[in-house]
Scaffold this active site. Sequence first.
Site, PDB file in Angstrom:
ATOM      1  N   GLU B 289       0.769  -1.212  -0.131  1.00 49.64           N
ATOM      2  CA  GLU B 289      -0.381  -0.040   0.129  1.00 49.64           C
ATOM      3  C   GLU B 289       0.974   0.875   0.061  1.00 49.64           C
ATOM      4  O   GLU B 289       0.509   2.214  -0.886  1.00 49.64           O
ATOM      5  CB  GLU B 289      -1.103  -0.424   1.139  1.00 49.64           C
ATOM      6  CG  GLU B 289      -1.964   0.938   1.215  1.00 49.64           C
ATOM      7  CD  GLU B 289      -3.165   0.630   2.668  1.00 49.64           C
ATOM      8  OE1 GLU B 289      -2.313   0.250   3.107  1.00 49.64           O
ATOM      9  OE2 GLU B 289      -4.126   1.642   2.270  1.00 49.64           O
ATOM     10  N   CYS B 516       4.354  -1.530  22.212  1.00 49.12           N
ATOM     11  CA  CYS B 516       4.057  -2.022  22.301  1.00 49.12           C
ATOM     12  C   CYS B 516       4.683  -2.494  23.554  1.00 49.12           C
ATOM     13  O   CYS B 516       4.150  -3.181  25.127  1.00 49.12           O
ATOM     14  CB  CYS B 516       3.653  -3.714  21.656  1.00 49.12           C
ATOM     15  SG  CYS B 516       2.975  -3.536  20.448  1.00 49.12           S
TER      16      CYS B 516
END
Lengths: 164, 591
Positions: B289, B516
């Site tokens: 993308e 994270c």
Amino acid sequence: MSSVKIELRKDQTDKIHTICDSFGNQEGELINVLHKSQETFGYLPAEVQELIAEKLEISAAKVYGVVTFYSFFSMTPKGEFPISICTGTACYVRGAETVLNEFKKQLEMEVGETRTDGKFSLSCLRCVGACGLAPVVQVGDKTYGRVAPDDVKGIIEEYLPAGL
Amino acid sequence: MNLVKLTIDGKKVEVPAGTTIYKAAKELGIDIPILCYMDLKDLNIENKPGGCRICSVEVEGRKNLAPSCSTDVAEGMEVRTNTMRVINARRTVMELIISDHPKDCLSCAKSGSCDLQDMAIRLGIREIPGQEYAEMSTYRLDTSPSIIRDLDKCIMCRRCETMCNDFQTVGALHAVNRGFQAVVAPAFEMNLEHSPCTYCGQCVAVCPTGALTEVDHTGKVIAALNDPSKTVVVQTAPAVRAALGEEFGMKAGTLVTGKMVTALRQLGFDYVFDTDFAADLTIMEEGAELLGRLTRFLEGDKDVKLPILTSCCPGWVNFFEYNFPEMKEIPSTARSPQQMFGSIAKSYFAEKIEIDRKDMVVVSIMPCLAKKYECQREEFMVDGNPDVDISISTRELAHLIKQANLDLVRMDEEDFDKPMGESSGAGVIFGVTGGVIEAATRTAYEIYTGKSLEKVDFEQLRGVDGIRSASVDFDGQEINIGIAHGLRNARKLLEEIKEGKSHYHAIEIMACPGGCIGGGGQPLHHGDASILKARTKAIYEEDRNKPIRKSHENPYIKKLYEEFLGEPLSEKAHELLHTHYFDKRKKIFQV
């Protein structure tokens, strides 16, 4: 949630924008903005708070936090005839509580509430500087002195000649 | 620097003017007890409402006791931290706080890691005089998909408020009402579900009591494991392996990948897979993308949306859906690795092992609380059956392992199952800030230039600063990359884009400090940045030790495309691996 969703009119949103602008949209002016807004609307519904939050670029939670911290601010609209009973020291010792209880009984409502017909709201205040007249009751701009529980019905009827 | 001399407990100390008594005492090794105070100095976050008064000390010549966390030192000050008066005051304060606190410690989710409990132990509280006359305030329980608010346990330290407002600029929480009725709540006292909350979980990570906890799904996992009609598949996020060991007394930064796999197998999971596999898949889709948008941009297409924003972090997705809905076309449409995993597990893999998706339970182990919400989003369900059934945090996994009487420390090391357990080093680094964009760069560079990367480590993308920027040379074409962790920092980059001032081609955003590894579902780090650094180091170490470092070289990813998906951004890939975003602003404050 303490208020029902209302739709603000264009002139009302404009008014809030003007108030915020007049304080430079400063976060530190929040209390002043809330004062002015309450003066304009009579109370501070959620939608007004959201709009102020957006304008001052602060969270709605913060605005709500300030509104709920200061007892002066209200999220319920005042009645057409706001009834305030002074519970300052002088009025209190001369029976303000019995007068208050009579109002609650007659109007079937609690302090801080507004009747669903919008006629009356009931609140307490501290000292209006007329201790010689204690206990004192105010309805709108009119002041009643030396009020006894027996007078309550008559005061209410002044504003509702047809009775409750 | 202006230095101030003072005496604390008879010891002399010299500190810069503006230092608090609490910090000056620390210099001397005197540990004044604190409760509401929180200093996350590496994140530049300090919470000092001076509210609880546990840290009170006696200052010579001052009538009342001083809260040491928020009282500055003064020249010649004489401070006593342990006089009878101080100790009595501290005990009284503690007794008052506990008198309005539920006494169900035995079954509280925070039991054992509760600051209030620790303080009661430290101060030797053995009874609460007058408890029988004490009024107890109470407030309704608020359960959201990720976080439970039990405000009966709130002590009004307001740490959560600091994280939510100062660190994340989310603004979901604020102190409301006053006196006994005071609580920390969203605007108009709505539930979290009807507030701007992103479920990042940083409030849970700093809550000193059980007032804010994650929704515990360990019971659901145990039920699934004991249901013979279900095939239970587990995926583990990259950051989990770098922190799980801490729950078992291991040093921060100890990698427990192999031990964790063994433990999961012994818990009874039928297939032990790795979210890192799906991270590689994310790179294939998101990378394609990015290259697509970039190529169109370079060819002069004016409509192309740049920069592209990463979309792996569900807290971040919630943040822009609420705060920047007008820009919802900018982020990559690629689903997060958790959701890509679920989608492929319940299609490709379910077909392979010939079972119906309804007979498969996909469990994810995540460092994150927002993942619990993400897997419940309707877009990630097929006929009401979610791609990922249950998401549990690193902390919850630790509880499961302990309950099952397993000793993680002594566990043998085993490998993940195939095919969805194989991953590249690029998949591993998804767990740290800068990692997703580095992984994408490794693949995008090779596909764009057609050349093989000589050095796969992009040091310029690594680091701990909240906002970082770097340029990568794509064979003569400069690619500008922005990186932010912490939503306050993300907001700054988003504002730049909105004002048309952004010069980036791609931006990576993670909601939590350090990415994270500092997630809301991780073992509590108590603001100690050295723990976050150790976890980061462990993640890069795992990357270095992987034989494959680039996502597009993962043989099982190649096979997945050959056998099932065709190519990146194919119709099937779009259906299974991509998503779309919503304007959430309208949904807020409406019941």
